[in-house]
Design an enzyme around this catalytic site. Structure first.
Site, PDB file in Angstrom:
ATOM      1  N   CYS A 133       0.858  -1.195   0.000  1.00  0.00           N
ATOM      2  CA  CYS A 133       0.000   0.000   0.000  1.00  0.00           C
ATOM      3  C   CYS A 133       0.888   1.237   0.000  1.00  0.00           C
ATOM      4  O   CYS A 133       1.553   1.527   0.996  1.00  0.00           O
ATOM      5  CB  CYS A 133      -0.893  -0.041   1.242  1.00  0.00           C
ATOM      6  SG  CYS A 133      -1.744   1.485   1.583  1.00  0.00           S
ATOM      7  N   CYS A 136      -0.050   4.037   2.404  1.00  0.00           N
ATOM      8  CA  CYS A 136       0.228   3.741   3.816  1.00  0.00           C
ATOM      9  C   CYS A 136       1.731   3.839   4.095  1.00  0.00           C
ATOM     10  O   CYS A 136       2.141   4.286   5.155  1.00  0.00           O
ATOM     11  CB  CYS A 136      -0.209   2.329   4.196  1.00  0.00           C
ATOM     12  SG  CYS A 136      -1.732   1.791   3.480  1.00  0.00           S
ATOM     13  N   ASP A 137       2.563   3.372   3.158  1.00  0.00           N
ATOM     14  CA  ASP A 137       3.969   3.113   3.500  1.00  0.00           C
ATOM     15  C   ASP A 137       5.019   3.935   2.755  1.00  0.00           C
ATOM     16  O   ASP A 137       6.194   3.903   3.124  1.00  0.00           O
ATOM     17  CB  ASP A 137       4.265   1.617   3.281  1.00  0.00           C
ATOM     18  CG  ASP A 137       3.444   0.738   4.217  1.00  0.00           C
ATOM     19  OD1 ASP A 137       3.090   1.217   5.306  1.00  0.00           O
ATOM     20  OD2 ASP A 137       3.146  -0.412   3.852  1.00  0.00           O
TER      21      ASP A 137
END
Ligand SMILES: Cc1cc2nc3c(=O)[nH]c(=O)nc-3n(C[C@H](O)[C@H](O)[C@H](O)COP(=O)(O)OP(=O)(O)OC[C@H]3O[C@@H](n4cnc5c(N)ncnc54)[C@H](O)[C@@H]3O)c2cc1C
Length: 380
Positions: A133, A136-137
């Site tokens: 993701c 997200c990261d």
């Protein structure tokens, strides 16, 4: 007394929560079951900027607002993971490891998860360099080199996003030079991006590191050569898998990729079982379409329950005649009203008209959903 819900929704992502809002608002006794994060996959997204009316929010916040909304209207949300189901009867049974839930209708809104390729190191370094993701990261890889695996829309668009943080994004592509699986506009943008580099005709062979990812081995499919490339992160964007393993042994029809099959009213192949969100195959998998599905599925479930109430209260164990007809066929109605007079005199206590276009569930229940001319069923 046995606790039987009108509607159980499996999954508290945008689809399940929207279904909860509509289900509870329609005064159905509604339960939402969630095994992971309330808000679903969207809750893992730090920025959502394309949900109409909310110019910018985080997925977590949107999930929180949606769940509070559903609860305020009367839905109950319980943390539990459904493992097995019995769906064929009038009462549907859903079982977790510790509990059994019963409902008269069910919506599966279980979403999808990223595909894991099983490349050596992939599972070992998940969360320590291996990611699925970007939103997200990506930030964790600021000013570092990362690898992206995949060349579809998700891979290229997420690769562009990662390039805002990373110093270099190397995209491993199976195809010949210049060939990507994404849309043309995204491809053109990616080719122009100085931080994005493509490694053509190649696959990822292995991810190597100590505590976290340090380098990868990439194989050229034409020459067979293996190259060692230093990097700090590996992002996989090679498709999503529907969360339907627990439904594989049931009679619910799944397509060959595991999506639950359904019609435009989100009816699955089993009466009283509906589908919403990414777990069905569709053109656009986004929060807005998941939420829209949730609304449709809940309204369809409400209609199903109304029709089942007719069955329970007026048909089951009663001496009645049911006249099935198609409302486009006015002669059919004339025929049935003559039959009604005849039958009411001596044979039956009640006569029920079922328009197969409007009362699809009752028609299906009696296997009359595709009739061309009116048909009578006497239930004694
Ligand atoms: C990286 C990324 C970024 C994204 N960004 C955006 C964006 O900016 N805007 C946008 O509109 N969309 C975005 N999306 C897409 C969006 O997240 C999805 O389309 C949406 O979350 C689908 O909603 P859903 O309710 O169908 O499924 P999900 O959100 O996947 O929710 C399904 C839920 O069901 C639960 N569940 C599954 N099986 C069971 C079980 N057996 N028992 C109990 N619970 C179960 C899961 O735990 C999960 O919480 C993004 C997706 C990704 C991967």
């Amino acid at each position: 007394m046995e606790n039987i819900y009108d509607l159980i929704i499996v999954g508290a992502g945008p689809a399940g929560l929207a279904a909860g809002v509509y289900g509870a608002r329609a005064k159905m006794k509604t339960l939402i079951l969630e095994k992971g994060t309330i808000g679903g996959m969207a809750a893992k997204t730090t920025e959502i900027v394309n949900y109409p009316g909310i110019p910018k929010t985080s997925g977590e916040k949107l999930g929180e607002v949606m769940s509070k909304h559903a609860e305020k209207l009367g839905a109950t949300i319980v943390r539990d993971s459904i493992r097995t189901v019995e769906l064929n009867g009038e009462i549907k049974i859903l079982k977790s490891r510790r509990k059994e839930y019963k409902a008269r209708s069910v919506i599966f809104a279980t979403g999808t998860r990223p595909r894991v390729l099983g490349i050596p190191g992939e599972v070992d370094f998940k969360g320590s360099g291996v990611a699925y993701c970007a939103t997200c990261d990506a930030e964790f890889f600021s000013n570092q080199e990362v690898i992206v695996v995949g060349s579809g829309d998700q891979a290229i668009e997420e690769g562009m996003f990662i390039s805002k943080y990373a110093s270099k994004v190397k995209v491993i592509v199976l195809h010949d030079e210049g060939v990507l699986d994404c849309n043309r506009l995204s491809a053109e943008e990616a080719f122009k991006n100085p931080k994005i580099e493509f490694i053509w005709n190649s696959t990822l062979d292995e991810i190597i590191g100590d505590e976290s990812v340090e380098r990868v081995k990439v194989k050229n499919l034409k020459t067979g050569n293996i190259t060692d490339i230093p990097c700090k992160g590996v992002f996989f964007f090679v498709g999503m898998i529907p969360n339907t393993e627990f439904l594989e042994e049931t009679e619910l029809k799944l397509d060959k990729r595991g999506h639950i099959e359904c019609d435009s009213l989100l009816n699955s192949s089993i009466s009283g079982v509906f589908v919403a969100g990414d777990v069905r195959e569709k053109y656009l998998k986004q929060v807005i379409t998941a939420a829209a599905d949730g609304a449709i599925a809940a309204v369809a479930a409400e209609k199903y329950l109304e029709e089942m109430n007719i069955y329970i209260n007026r048909i089951k164990d009663k001496n009645v005649a049911i006249g099935f007809w198609n409302s486009l066929d006015s002669d059919g109605l004339k025929y049935l009203s003559e039959k009604e007079k005849e039958l009411r005199e001596n044979d039956v206590d009640d006569f029920i008209y079922v328009d197969i276009r409007k009362n699809k569930h009752l028609a299906k229940f009696f296997n009359k959903e595709n009739i061309d001319s009116p048909e009578l069923v006497i239930n004694k």
